[in-house]
Design a protein around this motif. Structure first.
Motif, short mmCIF file in Angstrom:
data_model
loop_
_atom_site.label_atom_id
_atom_site.label_comp_id
_atom_site.label_asym_id
_atom_site.label_seq_id
_atom_site.Cartn_x
_atom_site.Cartn_y
_atom_site.Cartn_z
N TRP A 1 8.52 -14.87 -30.90
CA TRP A 1 9.43 -14.26 -32.14
C TRP A 1 10.97 -14.72 -31.81
N GLU B 1 4.02 -11.20 -30.55
CA GLU B 1 5.42 -11.43 -30.72
C GLU B 1 6.07 -11.02 -29.07
N GLN C 1 11.06 -11.91 -44.10
CA GLN C 1 12.07 -12.22 -43.47
C GLN C 1 12.32 -13.72 -43.66
N TYR D 1 8.08 -6.37 -26.28
CA TYR D 1 9.58 -6.62 -26.12
C TYR D 1 9.99 -5.68 -25.07
N TRP E 1 18.54 -1.99 -28.59
CA TRP E 1 17.30 -1.52 -27.99
C TRP E 1 16.79 -2.33 -27.00
N HIS F 1 2.61 -7.54 -42.93
CA HIS F 1 3.97 -7.15 -42.09
C HIS F 1 4.91 -6.35 -43.07
N ASN G 1 0.91 -5.38 -38.74
CA ASN G 1 1.94 -5.67 -37.71
C ASN G 1 2.71 -4.32 -37.52
N GLU G 2 2.57 -4.03 -36.28
CA GLU G 2 3.21 -2.73 -35.63
C GLU G 2 3.16 -1.59 -36.13
N GLU H 1 16.74 -9.98 -40.01
CA GLU H 1 16.11 -8.84 -39.17
C GLU H 1 16.18 -7.49 -39.57
N TRP H 2 15.38 -7.34 -40.95
CA TRP H 2 15.38 -5.88 -41.29
C TRP H 2 16.78 -5.40 -41.54
N PHE I 1 17.12 -14.42 -34.04
CA PHE I 1 16.00 -14.48 -32.89
C PHE I 1 15.32 -15.79 -32.71
C1 BGP Z 1 9.26 -6.59 -34.45
C2 BGP Z 1 8.98 -7.13 -35.82
C3 BGP Z 1 9.54 -8.36 -36.40
C4 BGP Z 1 10.93 -8.61 -35.67
C5 BGP Z 1 11.22 -8.39 -34.36
C6 BGP Z 1 12.70 -8.35 -33.95
O1 BGP Z 1 9.44 -4.98 -34.39
O2 BGP Z 1 7.60 -7.07 -36.04
O3 BGP Z 1 9.49 -8.59 -37.65
O4 BGP Z 1 11.92 -8.24 -36.69
O5 BGP Z 1 10.67 -6.94 -34.18
O6 BGP Z 1 13.24 -7.12 -33.90
P1 BGP Z 1 14.43 -6.31 -34.87
O7 BGP Z 1 14.54 -7.31 -35.92
O8 BGP Z 1 13.88 -5.01 -35.07
O9 BGP Z 1 15.53 -6.24 -34.02
#
Ligand code: BGP
Length: 482
Positions: free
Chosen positions: A435, A388, A42, A329, A360, A143, A187-188, A442-443, A451
């Protein structure tokens, strides 16, 4: 945004954090770590530098249509080259601990076999620079950027990937544990397994939302359960490899996205329902890692689609850890007690439930309290880290070059208040990582979702600490919610 002179004077608060708050705030324990988090793909950019191999994200992000605006991590925030400046920015913002991730294909370009010394050298320099800035390094080993070479051989569907992850973890521990005391394995688990190997369809506030991650597969249920099993097996193998290769006293644990059932009311019967729900929601990951067993309800529900595993696998998966890291979150659900078989009932969320910018992201700060409290009561780890939490907001740089993200400050103040409540009740939460340190990729959401506590102009790479960075600094300085 334009603001008049009067307001400008008042807004100076964003710059004058050094004056300090004057009233007594509820404190966190003395050893509480005020941290921020990032992840390699990222932020780093430089996808081919110094012998790095391709990751599944390099592949996935280049397929048109996968990413918002077809964004990729090719440049990201150019952290690979600007890491010194970035560490300085974190130091200026009062950061005490930094959770970053190591890119597996920088270290093993082919996933296994010969390591690439130049890849290791980058993280070695990064760690030295952090220590020089008096920031404690916490390294995440995975990650989500699996070496493409391993994906080509079956990826997480193959247990060879778990084995390769163990070897990579051992190599990192051998070379960095003289300076890095804390490692997170993966991670996750839930998200990279389910979103990466099936995709998730959610209805958020009445609207359908589909979330996918690399490698973007759509596996059958049995294959998906096997991927989940291989992921926890990889975690266990990494724990063992870190124990045997790391310096004595090196600590390790997972960084899982906590699927938490929040009780509607804090009464014993609803709390019990929330514990039952939370155990069930984390059956494939935290629960098996902590107990060495897949719970009956999961195996029954999976039926013939349950993963193949041995008793020896379960022993490896449940290798003792030093802490549990949880990314928190949102609550997975609000629950109440029920006479039904499951023992709990999901309470629907109103469309009017307040939310942050991401589709979300419902605003539910109490989940920080409940995630910590339930992790403690269900699995009783020695230590807990919030690896996070944070939010995206619609930040803009104003004509004076400032970013007034009052909604992020509101979010953090409420979330940290709830976490403080957990520590005050004796839940052993040792730190929190916001985070994120910086706006980043962000993916699949690309660069549109900010963020960071530090704003990044993705055209010029200019960094601007936001008002929330000033809030963070003051909170860290006071070790309290300010
Ligand atoms: C988590 C990830 C992070 C980050 C964060 C924010 O799921 O571990 O890498 O990206 O979410 O959420 P998103 O980018 O999915 O909106």
């Amino acid at each position: 945004m334009t603001i008049n002179q009067d307001q400008k004077e008042k807004n100076k608060v964003a710059d004058v954090d050094s004056q300090g708050s004057t009233y007594a705030q509820p404190k966190f324990p003395d050893d509480f770590q005020w941290g921020v988090a990032t992840a390699a793909y990222q932020i780093e950019g430089s996808p081919n530098a110094d012998g790095k191999g391709k990751s599944i994200w390099d592949t996935y992000s280049h397929i048109p249509g996968n990413m918002k605006n077809n964004d990729t991590g090719d440049v990201a925030i150019d952290h690979y080259r600007r890491y010194k400046e970035d560490i300085q920015l974190m130091k200026n913002m009062g950061v005490k601990a930094y959770r970053f991730s190591i890119s597996w294909p920088r270290i093993f370009p082919d996933g296994d076999g010969m390591p690439n010394p130049q890849g290791l050298d980058f993280y070695s320099r990064l760690v030295d620079e952090l220590l020089k800035a008096d920031i404690k390094p916490f390294a995440t080993l995975y990650h989500w950027d699996l070496p493409q070479a391993l994906q080509d051989k079956g990826g997480w569907q193959s247990r060879d990937t778990s084995q390769a992850f163990g070897e990579y973890a051992g190599y990192i521990a051998k070379n960095l544990s003289d300076r890095v005391n804390n490692f997170f394995t993966i991670n996750e688990f839930q998200n990279f397994v389910d979103m990466g190997h099936h995709g998730i369809d959610m209805v958020v506030q009445g609207k359908p939302v589909r979330i996918e991650l690399a490698p973007g597969l759509k596996l059958k249920p049995k294959e998906l359960n096997q991927v989940a099993h291989n992921a926890v097996l990889a975690h266990g193998m990494a724990v063992q490899a870190i124990r045997s290769n790391g310096k004595k006293g090196t600590k390790v644990g997972p960084a899982e996205v906590m699927f938490c059932g929040v009780p509607v009311i804090d009464t014993p019967e609803h709390v019990k329902a929330a514990e039952t729900a939370t155990r069930h929601l984390n059956a494939r990951f935290l629960n098996v890692m902590q107990t060495g067993k897949y719970c009956e309800s999961y195996l029954k529900e999976a039926g013939k689609d349950a993963p193949e595993f041995t008793d020896e696998d379960l022993n490896i998966i449940s290798s003792p850890v030093d802490f549990i890291g949880i990314n928190v979150y949102i609550p997975k659900m609000y629950v109440m007690a029920s006479e039904e078989e499951l023992g709990y009932l999901e309470v629907p969320m109103n469309v009017s439930h307040p939310k942050m910018l991401s589709p979300w992201h419902t605003f539910s700060p109490e989940v920080l309290y409940w995630a910590a409290r339930l992790t403690h009561s269900i699995w009783n780890p020695k230590e807990i880290y919030i690896t996070e939490n944070g939010c995206a907001t619609s930040d803009v740089v104003d004509s004076d070059g400032k970013v007034f993200d009052a909604d992020r400050v509101m979010y953090l103040r409420n979330a940290m208040g709830q976490l403080q409540r957990a520590t005050a009740e004796g839940v052993p939460v040792k730190g929190n990582f916001v985070w994120s340190a910086f706006d980043n990729l962000e993916w699949t959401g690309g660069y549109g979702t900010r963020f960071g506590l530090i704003h990044v102009d993705f055209e010029t790479q200019k960094r601007t600490p936001k008002m929330s960075a000033a809030w963070f600094k003051e909170a860290a300085r006071c070790n309290a919610v300010v």
